[in-house]
Every structure is written in C-alpha cells, then in structure tokens.
Write a protein that holds these residues in place. Structure first.
Motif, PDB file in Angstrom:
ATOM      1  N   GLY A 151       0.801  -1.225   0.000  1.00 17.26           N
ATOM      2  CA  GLY A 151       0.000   0.000   0.000  1.00 17.26           C
ATOM      3  C   GLY A 151       0.833   1.274   0.000  1.00 17.26           C
ATOM      4  O   GLY A 151       0.329   2.374   0.241  1.00 17.26           O
ATOM      5  N   ILE A 152       2.136   1.149  -0.308  1.00 18.75           N
ATOM      6  CA  ILE A 152       3.034   2.313  -0.309  1.00 18.75           C
ATOM      7  C   ILE A 152       2.996   2.995  -1.675  1.00 18.75           C
ATOM      8  O   ILE A 152       2.908   2.312  -2.702  1.00 18.75           O
ATOM      9  CB  ILE A 152       4.497   1.839  -0.101  1.00 18.75           C
ATOM     10  N   THR A 153       3.128   4.329  -1.685  1.00 17.64           N
ATOM     11  CA  THR A 153       3.244   5.038  -2.963  1.00 17.64           C
ATOM     12  C   THR A 153       4.696   4.958  -3.415  1.00 17.64           C
ATOM     13  O   THR A 153       5.584   5.561  -2.796  1.00 17.64           O
ATOM     14  CB  THR A 153       2.841   6.519  -2.801  1.00 17.64           C
ATOM     15  N   VAL A 154       4.934   4.176  -4.460  1.00 18.07           N
ATOM     16  CA  VAL A 154       6.297   4.008  -4.975  1.00 18.07           C
ATOM     17  C   VAL A 154       6.285   4.121  -6.492  1.00 18.07           C
ATOM     18  O   VAL A 154       5.238   4.006  -7.129  1.00 18.07           O
ATOM     19  CB  VAL A 154       6.888   2.609  -4.617  1.00 18.07           C
ATOM     20  N   GLN A 155       7.471   4.322  -7.040  1.00 18.18           N
ATOM     21  CA  GLN A 155       7.616   4.398  -8.493  1.00 18.18           C
ATOM     22  C   GLN A 155       8.927   3.697  -8.831  1.00 18.18           C
ATOM     23  O   GLN A 155       9.864   3.753  -8.016  1.00 18.18           O
ATOM     24  CB  GLN A 155       7.725   5.884  -8.856  1.00 18.18           C
ATOM     25  N   LYS A 156       8.967   3.041  -9.987  1.00 22.40           N
ATOM     26  CA  LYS A 156      10.256   2.468 -10.392  1.00 22.40           C
ATOM     27  C   LYS A 156      10.880   3.380 -11.445  1.00 22.40           C
ATOM     28  O   LYS A 156      10.210   3.765 -12.412  1.00 22.40           O
ATOM     29  CB  LYS A 156      10.051   1.056 -10.943  1.00 22.40           C
ATOM     30  N   LEU A 157      12.145   3.762 -11.236  1.00 25.66           N
ATOM     31  CA  LEU A 157      12.835   4.662 -12.165  1.00 25.66           C
ATOM     32  C   LEU A 157      14.094   3.980 -12.682  1.00 25.66           C
ATOM     33  O   LEU A 157      14.624   3.071 -12.036  1.00 25.66           O
ATOM     34  CB  LEU A 157      13.240   5.964 -11.460  1.00 25.66           C
ATOM     35  N   GLU A 158      14.611   4.473 -13.818  1.00 21.60           N
ATOM     36  CA  GLU A 158      15.834   3.879 -14.405  1.00 21.60           C
ATOM     37  C   GLU A 158      17.085   4.330 -13.675  1.00 21.60           C
ATOM     38  O   GLU A 158      18.116   3.668 -13.697  1.00 21.60           O
ATOM     39  CB  GLU A 158      15.937   4.223 -15.898  1.00 21.60           C
ATOM     40  N   GLU A 159      17.035   5.504 -12.999  1.00 20.51           N
ATOM     41  CA  GLU A 159      18.194   6.070 -12.286  1.00 20.51           C
ATOM     42  C   GLU A 159      17.689   6.903 -11.118  1.00 20.51           C
ATOM     43  O   GLU A 159      16.605   7.480 -11.206  1.00 20.51           O
ATOM     44  CB  GLU A 159      18.973   7.054 -13.188  1.00 20.51           C
ATOM     45  N   VAL A 160      18.504   7.046 -10.076  1.00 25.16           N
ATOM     46  CA  VAL A 160      18.201   8.055  -9.045  1.00 25.16           C
ATOM     47  C   VAL A 160      18.450   9.418  -9.691  1.00 25.16           C
ATOM     48  O   VAL A 160      19.541   9.660 -10.219  1.00 25.16           O
ATOM     49  CB  VAL A 160      19.118   7.881  -7.811  1.00 25.16           C
ATOM     50  N   PRO A 161      17.452  10.328  -9.695  1.00 30.76           N
ATOM     51  CA  PRO A 161      17.612  11.577 -10.438  1.00 30.76           C
ATOM     52  C   PRO A 161      18.557  12.578  -9.749  1.00 30.76           C
ATOM     53  O   PRO A 161      18.629  12.630  -8.527  1.00 30.76           O
ATOM     54  CB  PRO A 161      16.188  12.156 -10.467  1.00 30.76           C
ATOM     55  N   GLY A 162      19.288  13.328 -10.569  1.00 33.50           N
ATOM     56  CA  GLY A 162      20.006  14.510 -10.066  1.00 33.50           C
ATOM     57  C   GLY A 162      21.324  14.236  -9.378  1.00 33.50           C
ATOM     58  O   GLY A 162      21.886  15.141  -8.761  1.00 33.50           O
ATOM     59  N   ILE A 163      21.832  13.001  -9.427  1.00 37.13           N
ATOM     60  CA  ILE A 163      23.113  12.769  -8.761  1.00 37.13           C
ATOM     61  C   ILE A 163      24.187  12.371  -9.768  1.00 37.13           C
ATOM     62  O   ILE A 163      23.880  12.052 -10.920  1.00 37.13           O
ATOM     63  CB  ILE A 163      23.014  11.713  -7.638  1.00 37.13           C
ATOM     64  N   SER A 164      25.450  12.396  -9.300  1.00 36.32           N
ATOM     65  CA  SER A 164      26.558  12.379 -10.245  1.00 36.32           C
ATOM     66  C   SER A 164      27.077  10.985 -10.594  1.00 36.32           C
ATOM     67  O   SER A 164      28.100  10.851 -11.223  1.00 36.32           O
ATOM     68  CB  SER A 164      27.699  13.212  -9.663  1.00 36.32           C
ATOM     69  N   PHE A 165      26.400   9.942 -10.184  1.00 40.07           N
ATOM     70  CA  PHE A 165      26.863   8.618 -10.629  1.00 40.07           C
ATOM     71  C   PHE A 165      25.659   7.778 -11.053  1.00 40.07           C
ATOM     72  O   PHE A 165      24.531   8.043 -10.651  1.00 40.07           O
ATOM     73  CB  PHE A 165      27.707   7.921  -9.549  1.00 40.07           C
ATOM     74  N   ALA A 166      25.967   6.777 -11.895  1.00 38.72           N
ATOM     75  CA  ALA A 166      24.883   5.960 -12.461  1.00 38.72           C
ATOM     76  C   ALA A 166      24.497   4.891 -11.440  1.00 38.72           C
ATOM     77  O   ALA A 166      25.317   4.047 -11.084  1.00 38.72           O
ATOM     78  CB  ALA A 166      25.352   5.326 -13.756  1.00 38.72           C
ATOM     79  N   THR A 167      23.262   4.973 -10.979  1.00 38.77           N
ATOM     80  CA  THR A 167      22.828   4.021  -9.953  1.00 38.77           C
ATOM     81  C   THR A 167      22.144   2.806 -10.555  1.00 38.77           C
ATOM     82  O   THR A 167      22.030   1.782  -9.897  1.00 38.77           O
ATOM     83  CB  THR A 167      21.798   4.677  -9.014  1.00 38.77           C
ATOM     84  N   GLY A 168      21.654   2.941 -11.789  1.00 40.40           N
ATOM     85  CA  GLY A 168      20.790   1.889 -12.325  1.00 40.40           C
ATOM     86  C   GLY A 168      19.407   2.007 -11.707  1.00 40.40           C
ATOM     87  O   GLY A 168      19.119   2.958 -10.969  1.00 40.40           O
ATOM     88  N   PRO A 169      18.542   1.018 -12.000  1.00 39.32           N
ATOM     89  CA  PRO A 169      17.142   1.100 -11.570  1.00 39.32           C
ATOM     90  C   PRO A 169      16.986   1.281 -10.067  1.00 39.32           C
ATOM     91  O   PRO A 169      17.810   0.784  -9.293  1.00 39.32           O
ATOM     92  CB  PRO A 169      16.565  -0.251 -11.993  1.00 39.32           C
TER      93      PRO A 169
END
Ligand SMILES: Cc1cc2nc3c(=O)[nH]c(=O)nc-3n(C[C@H](O)[C@H](O)[C@H](O)COP(=O)(O)OP(=O)(O)OC[C@H]3O[C@@H](n4cnc5c(N)ncnc54)[C@H](O)[C@@H]3O)c2cc1C
Ligand code: FES
Length: 509
Positions: A151-169
C-alpha cells in the motif's frame, strides 16, 4: 573532528544542540507511569501519556539524548529489511500493517512538531533504493512490487535523479522524512514538562520488582513506586536473557562532509549492498555556503572489530568516488543499533513480567520510526485501548521466522565465551600504546587495561556484568565493548550502553 574529554566521538547533532538537564532522584516517590530512558522512545512515550493526563516520571541514567538518539542519522525510511523480505517472512497481512505503522509514525512526529512548534528542521522528502550488484537487480523489481502490495506510494525509475553517478534502476518512495533528532528531543522534553511531567537525570534504574498492581523501580537515587513501567533503554536492562536472544547488537558508522550548498538534491538514498551505504543532507542553522552530507553504513557486531577506524575511511572513499564535490570531513561518529533476528522490532509488553511492564527495543536502523510506533503502542496498552499493531511487534512472540539468523547470531554470541580460554591480547602492559587499551593476562588473571596519554593505567575487570563475556577495547570510541549482547563501558568502567546496568569494577594490578 569533535571528540569528548574521554575520547568518544561527537555527532553532528551533539555538536549543534544543548539539551536541558534535570536533578537526580534523591528520595522515594510514587507515580502512575515510570518511563526509563530519555531517548526518542522514552520521551515520545512520556509525552503521549502526559497528553492523556497521566502522571509520568521519566528517569535517565545520564542526560536527555545521551544514548543512540544523539548518534543517529535521523531519517525516516522504509523498514531496512525492505517490504519484499517482510512479505516473504510474515506474509502480505503483516507487510500491510508494517507499512501503515511506518506511515502513521511519521505523521505523528509531524503533528507533534506542528502542535508544539518544535524547530528541528523536519522535512518531507523522497527516498531512493538502488542496487549496483547484478545479482541483486531483481531485488529492485521485487521490492517495488512488494511495496506496492503493502500500500506504499512508490515508483520504479531507471536512475536516481540529479546525482553524479549511475545508480541503475531504483525504487522511489514518496514522502519520507528527516529532522534534527536532538532538537526534536528538546521540543518533546519542553512539551512533556509543560504537561506536568517530571524528569530526573543521572538516575539509573537497577531493578524492577512488583506485580500487576504496583511495580517498584530501584535506582541509584531513590525507589519509584508506579502502576506501570516503560523500559525505553534501547536494549532492556531488566531482562537478563530472553530479549537478548531475540536481537543482536551492531555498531554502525557515519561521516559528515561539507558540500557546496545546492550541489546535491535534497533526497535520501540507500543501496542494497553488503556492506551497505546511505545518505542524507543537513543544512546548518547559521548562514553558510555549505551543507553537511551525512553518509553511513559498514556495520559489525559490537566488540568484534577492535580497530574500526578503517570503516570511516571506507565510507569516505565510497562517497568521494561518487560525489566529487565533497570537501572536508567535519564529523565522524559511531553508535549502536539492535537488530531483531526476525526483522521486526519488539514494542509492547515485556515477555517475562506482569502486564504492567513494557519494552521498546529491537529498533534496528529504523529507530526514529520504530520508537515512535513503540510509543503509540505502549500508550494505547496503558490507556487500555486496542492498537492494530500490537500483535506484529509483540515482544512476547516466539522467533519462528528468521530462524537461520537466530541460530547464526546465537552461535556467534556463544563463541565469544571462548575468549576466556585465550591468552592476553598483548604480552605485557608495556606493549599497550598511550591512549589505547588491551586485555592483559597476569598469572591466571585477565585485566582490561587502558593507558591514558600521560601513561596512567586504568585497570578494570574485563568480565561484563551482564552475562560474563570478556570486553574488548574499541580504539575508535575509547570504550570497552562486550561482543555478546552489546554492553559498552567507558575507560573508567562506567556503563555507556546496556544491557549491563552496573560498571566494570576497578581492580588493582
Ligand atoms: C549511527 C546510527 C545511525 C542511525 N540512523 C538511523 C536513521 O537514519 N533512522 C532511524 O530511524 N534510526 C536510525 N538509527 C537508530 C536510532 O538512532 C535508534 O534506534 C534510536 O535512537 C533509539 O532510541 P531509544 O530511545 O530506544 O534509545 P536511546 O536514544 O539510546 O535512549 C535510551 C536512553 O536510556 C538511558 N538508559 C539506559 N539504561 C538505563 C537505565 N538502566 N536507567 C535509566 N536510563 C537508562 C540511556 O542513557 C539513553 O539515554 C541509527 C542509529 C545509529 C547508532
Ligand atoms: S552484554 Fe551480555 S555478556 Fe556482555
């Protein structure tokens, strides 16, 4: 880097807040509820009960906020077992209730802050969980689905936005939170006192005796006769064995680095690694062009790394590789967390006692949330109201889930007793460097010896007063740490953390 006179680290929060002190208990008193412990668990419970009109007395062994609430990183985030593990272990019904309790706890904190006008830089923000390990990539998918089912509001994204390294999903969790924990405690303390609450500092509870009609808390001052007792001492001192088989004590590490203001988005980040890392930002009150990036992780069982300084270096290396804008390290500190072996905190009636003794413990890295949930549950139990979460967090539950963790933590603990069969850690006292400590064997005796900067020796019994394991010197905190259930002592033998409630005796050489 700030350190105390005795050589313990000082957290960002301790360095930037002054909390009120209260005189010790000096005679016998009577009250309706005695709360033991002046951290977030004790003060939230005391405050809620005082709002109900109860007569509440809080006793604290040291000062308000002297425990782990002064050493936290103070962000509110999903359970650190994550929802997919909770659902796998306990089922969907549990994970829905856990999600509800987590969300209601942050709402309660926010509403207390509003009602009592507490200035503690409370902020709602989004949090992101990512995984850099290929074998864990589907952990992100599993967590996203399980969090949604809870019941949590969540979203799946391809990257953590706005930071300087590639995090992946990553999974984005909306509406998490952070604050300054000691400023919050300060506000809770004032509100509790305004409601007629009484606080005694430098008052250590030593024993609880009694029955369903009346309990007596014996302290180093007077005795407190009370209808109900809440043990909010981070780990319960009143329960010698049972609760300490259900949880394990870990040290965890934090550094705070300067970063140019605005160079990192105001978000929370966690990874799924082992060792794991997480981070948040804190903006100093005074006008500056920088913020403090607070980064933590690299846990280990208490008393099982004698020279843990490398952990600060590893966190620093991790953050410098990913956030090139970081500048100087301004703070570093460590603290203790209690990990419940089945992953859920223990909040409610004490297993061994009558119905009027309550505990709040096993809060792992989620103590801000768990302690607030614990306060809500205990408040309802004392007010004889039902609460939807009592059974999931019941401290009386038998550990049937997470049994392999239970066995491995118990095996680890039992192994520590073999320290009695080993020799000293150094051949002779002369081998102990200035400012360090070690276990020395002299004849058949083992002695815990700290040698201060002037060369003066501070010899103590190495036998932990809780259940007799041998303590070890922690060179980063200048403390004697017990590897069995997490008791910690300063260089004069005074208790820093339970379950021990008495000092290491001073002995002569
Ligand atoms: C480095 C670190 C980072 C963390 N990060 C987070 C985070 O980001 N988010 C999160 O939710 N949680 C986090 N935690 C966990 C959280 O900080 C703790 O779980 C929480 O602060 C525990 O609060 P408490 O009130 O139970 O214990 P404490 O704050 O330790 O309070 C217990 C009090 O009881 C007193 N006491 C002990 N024994 C006695 C006695 N016999 N008589 C009287 N008084 C006694 C102690 O002096 C102490 O003041 C972190 C913890 C650490 C160490
Ligand atoms: S903490 Fe249990 S023996 Fe030391």
């Amino acid at each position: 880097m700030p350190y105390t006179r005795k050589g313990s680290s000082v957290s960002l929060w301790q360095a930037t807040t002054k909390l009120p002190t209260f005189p010790p208990l000096e005679n016998d008193v009577e009250t309706e509820v005695c709360v033991i412990g002046g951290g977030i668990a004790g003060l939230t419970t005391a405050y809620l009960l005082s709002e109900e009109g109860k007569k509440v007395l809080l006793i604290e062994a040291k000062t308000i906020g002297a425990g782990e609430t002064g050493r936290t990183t103070a962000h509110f985030f999903p359970p650190d077992e994550w929802y997919h593990t909770i659902e796998n272990t306990f089922g969907i019904d549990h994970s829905i209730l856990v999600a509800e309790s987590f969300s209601k706890a942050v709402d309660l904190v926010e509403s207390i802050i509003d009602k009592e006008h507490i200035e503690c830089s409370f902020e709602r923000l989004n949090g992101y969980l990512y995984s850099l390990s290929d074998k864990e990539l589907n952990a992100i998918d599993k967590e996203f689905e399980a969090a949604r089912r809870a019941g949590i509001t969540v979203q799946k994204l391809e990257e953590v936005p706005g930071i300087s390294f590639a995090t992946g999903p990553c999974v984005k969790y909306f509406d998490q939170a952070q604050f300054h924990p000691l400023k919050y405690l300060n506000g809770l303390t004032q509100a509790f006192i305004e409601n007629g609450g009484i606080i005694h500092c430098d008052t250590r509870a030593l024993k609880i005796d009694g029955d369903n009609s009346m309990q007596v808390v014996s302290t180093n001052g007077g005795k407190v006769r009370t209808k109900a007792v809440v043990v909010a001492t981070n780990t319960p001192f009143n329960d010698t064995v049972v609760m300490h088989t259900k949880q394990a004590a870990y040290m965890t590490y934090v550094i705070g680095l300067r970063v140019p203001k605005g160079s990192i988005p105001r978000i929370l980040i966690w990874d799924t690694g082992d060792p794991y890392y997480y981070l948040r930002l804190e903006t100093p009150d005074f006008k500056t062009d920088y913020e403090i990036l607070v980064v933590g992780g690299r846990d280990h069982r208490v008393g099982q790394d004698l020279h843990p300084e490398h952990r600060y270096e590893e966190i620093e290396q991790w953050v410098r590789e990913r956030f090139p804008m970081v500048q100087s390290v301004e703070y570093q500190w460590s603290g203790e967390i209690m990990e419940p072996v089945d992953g859920l905190a223990f909040l409610g009636r004490n297993p061994m006692d009558d119905n009027n003794v309550f505990v709040i413990t096993g809060d792992s890295g989620n103590g801000m949330t768990h302690c607030t949930i614990g306060a809500m549950i205990v408040n309802d139990l004392i007010m004889e109201r039902s609460n939807p979460w009592t059974s999931i967090y019941n401290p009386q539950r038998t550990i049937i889930h997470g049994i392999s963790d239970f066995v491995s933590e118990q095996t680890n603990t039992l192994t520590q007793y073999s320290d009695w069969l080993k020799g000293g850690e150094v051949a002779a006292i002369n081998d102990i460097p200035l400012g360090q400590g070690a276990i020395v064997q002299i004849g058949v005796r083992k002695i815990a010896v700290f040698k201060d900067e002037q060369g003066k020796l501070h010899p103590l019994s190495p036998k932990c007063p809780h259940l007799g394991c041998i303590v070890h010197f922690n060179s980063a905190e200048r403390s004697w740490d017990c590897p069995c259930h997490g008791s910690r002592f300063d260089t004069d033998g005074e208790v820093l953390h339970g379950p021990a409630s008495t000092s290491l005796p001073i002995i002569s050489l």
